[in-house]
Scaffold this motif. Structure first.
Motif, PDB file in Angstrom:
ATOM      1  N   ARG A  11      10.265  14.783 -10.601  1.00 31.85           N
ATOM      2  CA  ARG A  11       9.828  13.327 -11.523  1.00 31.85           C
ATOM      3  C   ARG A  11       9.327  14.451 -12.569  1.00 31.85           C
ATOM      4  NH1 ARG A  11       8.822   7.770  -9.074  1.00 31.85           N
ATOM      5  NH2 ARG A  11       7.245   9.058  -7.642  1.00 31.85           N
ATOM      6  N   MET A  12       7.655  14.375 -12.276  1.00 31.22           N
ATOM      7  CA  MET A  12       7.486  15.140 -12.932  1.00 31.22           C
ATOM      8  C   MET A  12       5.926  15.775 -12.068  1.00 31.22           C
ATOM      9  SD  MET A  12       5.214  11.456 -13.906  1.00 31.22           S
ATOM     10  CE  MET A  12       3.906  11.958 -15.128  1.00 31.22           C
ATOM     11  N   ARG A  13       4.524  16.079 -12.621  1.00 31.07           N
ATOM     12  CA  ARG A  13       3.506  16.317 -12.194  1.00 31.07           C
ATOM     13  C   ARG A  13       2.909  15.405 -11.610  1.00 31.07           C
ATOM     14  NH1 ARG A  13      -0.605  21.519 -11.519  1.00 31.07           N
ATOM     15  NH2 ARG A  13      -1.025  20.986 -10.023  1.00 31.07           N
ATOM     16  N   VAL A  14       2.686  15.277  -9.802  1.00 29.83           N
ATOM     17  CA  VAL A  14       1.496  13.739  -9.122  1.00 29.83           C
ATOM     18  C   VAL A  14       0.907  14.599  -8.399  1.00 29.83           C
ATOM     19  CG1 VAL A  14       1.938  11.924  -8.386  1.00 29.83           C
ATOM     20  CG2 VAL A  14       3.533  13.389  -9.553  1.00 29.83           C
ATOM     21  N   VAL A  15      -0.713  14.162  -8.571  1.00 26.29           N
ATOM     22  CA  VAL A  15      -1.050  15.010  -7.756  1.00 26.29           C
ATOM     23  C   VAL A  15      -1.686  13.476  -6.771  1.00 26.29           C
ATOM     24  CG1 VAL A  15      -4.131  14.950  -7.118  1.00 26.29           C
ATOM     25  CG2 VAL A  15      -3.092  16.571  -8.979  1.00 26.29           C
ATOM     26  N   SER A  16      -1.448  13.271  -5.337  1.00 25.93           N
ATOM     27  CA  SER A  16      -1.546  12.236  -4.557  1.00 25.93           C
ATOM     28  C   SER A  16      -3.059  12.530  -3.254  1.00 25.93           C
ATOM     29  CB  SER A  16      -0.762  12.241  -3.627  1.00 25.93           C
ATOM     30  OG  SER A  16      -1.073  10.613  -2.242  1.00 25.93           O
ATOM     31  N   VAL A  17      -3.934  11.383  -3.811  1.00 28.54           N
ATOM     32  CA  VAL A  17      -4.974  11.298  -2.615  1.00 28.54           C
ATOM     33  C   VAL A  17      -4.543  10.017  -1.525  1.00 28.54           C
ATOM     34  CG1 VAL A  17      -7.397  10.593  -2.608  1.00 28.54           C
ATOM     35  CG2 VAL A  17      -6.893  11.390  -4.808  1.00 28.54           C
ATOM     36  N   ALA A  18      -4.777  10.779  -0.184  1.00 28.60           N
ATOM     37  CA  ALA A  18      -4.008  10.132   0.646  1.00 28.60           C
ATOM     38  C   ALA A  18      -5.133   9.720   1.189  1.00 28.60           C
ATOM     39  CB  ALA A  18      -3.857  11.226   1.317  1.00 28.60           C
ATOM     40  N   TYR A  19      -4.773   8.550   2.201  1.00 26.25           N
ATOM     41  CA  TYR A  19      -6.237   7.051   2.968  1.00 26.25           C
ATOM     42  C   TYR A  19      -5.168   7.675   4.508  1.00 26.25           C
ATOM     43  CZ  TYR A  19      -8.990   6.824  -1.603  1.00 26.25           C
ATOM     44  OH  TYR A  19      -9.333   6.734  -2.454  1.00 26.25           O
ATOM     45  N   LEU A  20      -6.708   7.662   5.107  1.00 25.05           N
ATOM     46  CA  LEU A  20      -5.741   7.018   6.454  1.00 25.05           C
ATOM     47  C   LEU A  20      -6.375   5.931   6.951  1.00 25.05           C
ATOM     48  CD1 LEU A  20      -5.122   8.305   9.219  1.00 25.05           C
ATOM     49  CD2 LEU A  20      -7.341   8.763  10.150  1.00 25.05           C
ATOM     50  N   GLY A  21      -5.808   4.616   7.500  1.00 25.56           N
ATOM     51  CA  GLY A  21      -6.002   3.366   7.818  1.00 25.56           C
ATOM     52  C   GLY A  21      -5.918   3.396   9.174  1.00 25.56           C
ATOM     53  N   LEU A  22      -6.693   2.328  10.165  1.00 25.08           N
ATOM     54  CA  LEU A  22      -6.560   2.407  11.410  1.00 25.08           C
ATOM     55  C   LEU A  22      -7.102   1.327  11.502  1.00 25.08           C
ATOM     56  CD1 LEU A  22      -8.604   5.557  12.792  1.00 25.08           C
ATOM     57  CD2 LEU A  22      -5.669   5.409  12.347  1.00 25.08           C
ATOM     58  N   ALA A  23      -5.617   0.035  12.402  1.00 23.45           N
ATOM     59  CA  ALA A  23      -6.317  -0.916  13.082  1.00 23.45           C
ATOM     60  C   ALA A  23      -5.705  -1.363  14.510  1.00 23.45           C
ATOM     61  CB  ALA A  23      -6.323  -1.921  12.204  1.00 23.45           C
ATOM     62  N   PRO A  24      -6.100  -2.540  15.158  1.00 22.59           N
ATOM     63  CA  PRO A  24      -4.878  -2.937  16.724  1.00 22.59           C
ATOM     64  C   PRO A  24      -4.265  -3.612  15.781  1.00 22.59           C
ATOM     65  CG  PRO A  24      -6.969  -3.661  16.356  1.00 22.59           C
ATOM     66  CD  PRO A  24      -6.933  -3.483  15.411  1.00 22.59           C
ATOM     67  N   ASP A  25      -2.661  -4.170  16.378  1.00 22.38           N
ATOM     68  CA  ASP A  25      -1.962  -5.127  16.510  1.00 22.38           C
ATOM     69  C   ASP A  25      -1.847  -5.962  15.138  1.00 22.38           C
ATOM     70  OD1 ASP A  25      -2.071  -5.591  18.618  1.00 22.38           O
ATOM     71  OD2 ASP A  25      -3.698  -6.620  19.387  1.00 22.38           O
ATOM     72  N   LEU A  26      -1.517  -4.950  14.255  1.00 26.13           N
ATOM     73  CA  LEU A  26      -1.078  -4.994  12.726  1.00 26.13           C
ATOM     74  C   LEU A  26      -0.125  -5.913  12.700  1.00 26.13           C
ATOM     75  CD1 LEU A  26      -2.515  -1.858  10.931  1.00 26.13           C
ATOM     76  CD2 LEU A  26      -3.507  -3.744  11.014  1.00 26.13           C
ATOM     77  N   PRO A  27       0.089  -7.031  11.667  1.00 28.43           N
ATOM     78  CA  PRO A  27       1.099  -7.442  10.964  1.00 28.43           C
ATOM     79  C   PRO A  27       2.513  -7.111  10.940  1.00 28.43           C
ATOM     80  CG  PRO A  27      -0.054  -7.558   9.309  1.00 28.43           C
ATOM     81  CD  PRO A  27      -0.861  -7.058  10.500  1.00 28.43           C
ATOM     82  N   VAL A  28       3.540  -7.576  11.042  1.00 28.40           N
ATOM     83  CA  VAL A  28       5.514  -6.712  11.241  1.00 28.40           C
ATOM     84  C   VAL A  28       4.521  -6.570   9.379  1.00 28.40           C
ATOM     85  CG1 VAL A  28       7.343  -7.118  10.705  1.00 28.40           C
ATOM     86  CG2 VAL A  28       7.029  -7.926  12.878  1.00 28.40           C
ATOM     87  N   PRO A  29       5.154  -5.578   8.203  1.00 26.93           N
ATOM     88  CA  PRO A  29       5.066  -5.111   7.469  1.00 26.93           C
ATOM     89  C   PRO A  29       6.021  -6.198   6.452  1.00 26.93           C
ATOM     90  CG  PRO A  29       5.404  -3.168   8.357  1.00 26.93           C
ATOM     91  CD  PRO A  29       5.561  -3.988   9.511  1.00 26.93           C
ATOM     92  N   LEU A  30       5.369  -6.040   4.835  1.00 20.81           N
ATOM     93  CA  LEU A  30       6.656  -6.698   4.506  1.00 20.81           C
ATOM     94  C   LEU A  30       6.838  -5.314   3.485  1.00 20.81           C
ATOM     95  CD1 LEU A  30       5.351 -10.254   3.445  1.00 20.81           C
ATOM     96  CD2 LEU A  30       7.189 -10.123   4.704  1.00 20.81           C
ATOM     97  N   PRO A  31       8.120  -5.160   2.638  1.00 21.67           N
ATOM     98  CA  PRO A  31       8.292  -4.085   1.945  1.00 21.67           C
ATOM     99  C   PRO A  31       7.625  -4.623   0.434  1.00 21.67           C
ATOM    100  CG  PRO A  31      10.188  -5.183   2.416  1.00 21.67           C
ATOM    101  CD  PRO A  31       9.361  -5.535   3.327  1.00 21.67           C
ATOM    102  N   GLY A  32       7.334  -3.385  -0.520  1.00 22.67           N
ATOM    103  CA  GLY A  32       6.481  -3.625  -1.644  1.00 22.67           C
ATOM    104  C   GLY A  32       7.542  -3.537  -2.555  1.00 22.67           C
ATOM    105  N   THR A  33       7.904  -4.006  -3.878  1.00 20.57           N
ATOM    106  CA  THR A  33       9.340  -4.275  -4.888  1.00 20.57           C
ATOM    107  C   THR A  33      10.146  -3.134  -5.058  1.00 20.57           C
ATOM    108  OG1 THR A  33       7.772  -3.467  -6.344  1.00 20.57           O
ATOM    109  CG2 THR A  33       7.712  -5.990  -6.187  1.00 20.57           C
ATOM    110  N   ASP A  34       9.420  -1.575  -4.748  1.00 23.96           N
ATOM    111  CA  ASP A  34      10.336  -0.743  -4.987  1.00 23.96           C
ATOM    112  C   ASP A  34      10.867  -0.318  -3.724  1.00 23.96           C
ATOM    113  OD1 ASP A  34       8.043  -0.018  -3.953  1.00 23.96           O
ATOM    114  OD2 ASP A  34       7.996   1.754  -4.977  1.00 23.96           O
ATOM    115  N   ALA A  35      10.975  -0.648  -2.140  1.00 20.35           N
ATOM    116  CA  ALA A  35      11.155  -0.700  -1.109  1.00 20.35           C
ATOM    117  C   ALA A  35      12.059  -0.847  -0.514  1.00 20.35           C
ATOM    118  CB  ALA A  35       9.677   0.295   0.071  1.00 20.35           C
TER     119      ALA A  35
END
Length: 237
Positions: A94-118
């Motif tokens: 679409r355009m020039r996009v710079v992404s800053v990535a993050y790493l997240g870690l945790a036990p027993d995470l809940p069932v995820p809910l999709p965001g508005t664009d997913a």
């Protein structure tokens, strides 16, 4: 360059996004949070969760917002750290996009809910996301690979493995985290000796449990040490 007039036409706008490699252990497998894109580009393809940084938003705040939208959790409940920055000129069509990535870690995470664009969001085994049958959108295969390698490396010299465990855990449960993340079996007796002798890594609770089966096992909690000395070196796979 110093002394030269600024020409805004020579520097087109650049958008900034955050992408999240969120890892947890489910059904004895290392899993990452994946969303199926509901919009172009790459509509219908699996991707890492993330989104554009708002004009008045700090990077960490944007990552926290995306984490909350996809999992309902906050950084206070999940270990979150900045991974690295990705800025290939053609990483987003679409355009020039710079992404800053993050790493997240945790036990027993809940069932995820999709965001508005997913269209969907799920926990998917890392081995499947890295397999030939899944083509992640953008450069998310590279970001995922970097996140998993960061997690594997940090298990050697930090207490990060405890982030995959509940508040109180046995040494066997901790060892299983290492085995799942590293993808290899570990000698139980040798690991127990190293883990319990590493200063500040584990603190005994004085309680026991039989949830591992067999004789009662001591329960531990994460100690104050952030760095492990000596490190728990990763066996050759």
């Amino acid at each position: 360059m110093s002394g030269m007039a600024y020409d805004p036409t020579a520097y087109p706008a650049v958008a900034v996004t955050v992408d999240l490699v969120v890892l947890t252990i489910r059904d004895d497998r290392l899993c990452a949070l994946a969303v199926r894109r509901g919009e172009r580009p790459f509509r219908g393809r699996w991707a890492l969760p993330g989104g554009f940084v708002r004009p008045t938003e700090e990077l960490d705040a944007a990552a926290a917002r995306e984490l909350a939208e996809e999992t309902g959790l906050t950084p206070a409940q999940v270990h979150v750290e900045q991974l690295r920055t990705y800025g290939s000129p053609r990483r987003d069509p679409r355009m020039r996009v710079v992404s800053v990535a993050y790493l997240g870690l945790a036990p027993d995470l809940p069932v995820p809910l999709p965001g508005t664009d997913a269209e969907a969001a799920t926990w998917m085994p890392v081995s499947e996301l890295e397999g030939a049958d899944v083509r992640l959108a953008f450069d998310h295969a590279e970001i995922l690979r970097d996140g998993v390698e960061r997690a594997r490396a940090k298990l050697e010299y930090s207490s990060l493995a405890a982030a995959f465990c509940p508040a109180e855990f046995t040494v066997a449960e901790l060892r299983r985290v290492y085995e799942i993340v590293w993808g290899t079996e570990i000698d139980a007796r040798n690991f127990h000796r190293k883990a319990t002798k590493t200063a500040g890594f584990l603190e005994p609770t004085g309680e026991t449990t039989t949830r591992d089966g067999g004789r009662p096992a001591l329960l531990y909690r994460r100690g104050p040490a952030e760095q492990l000395q000596p490190p728990l070196t990763q066996p050759r796979r």
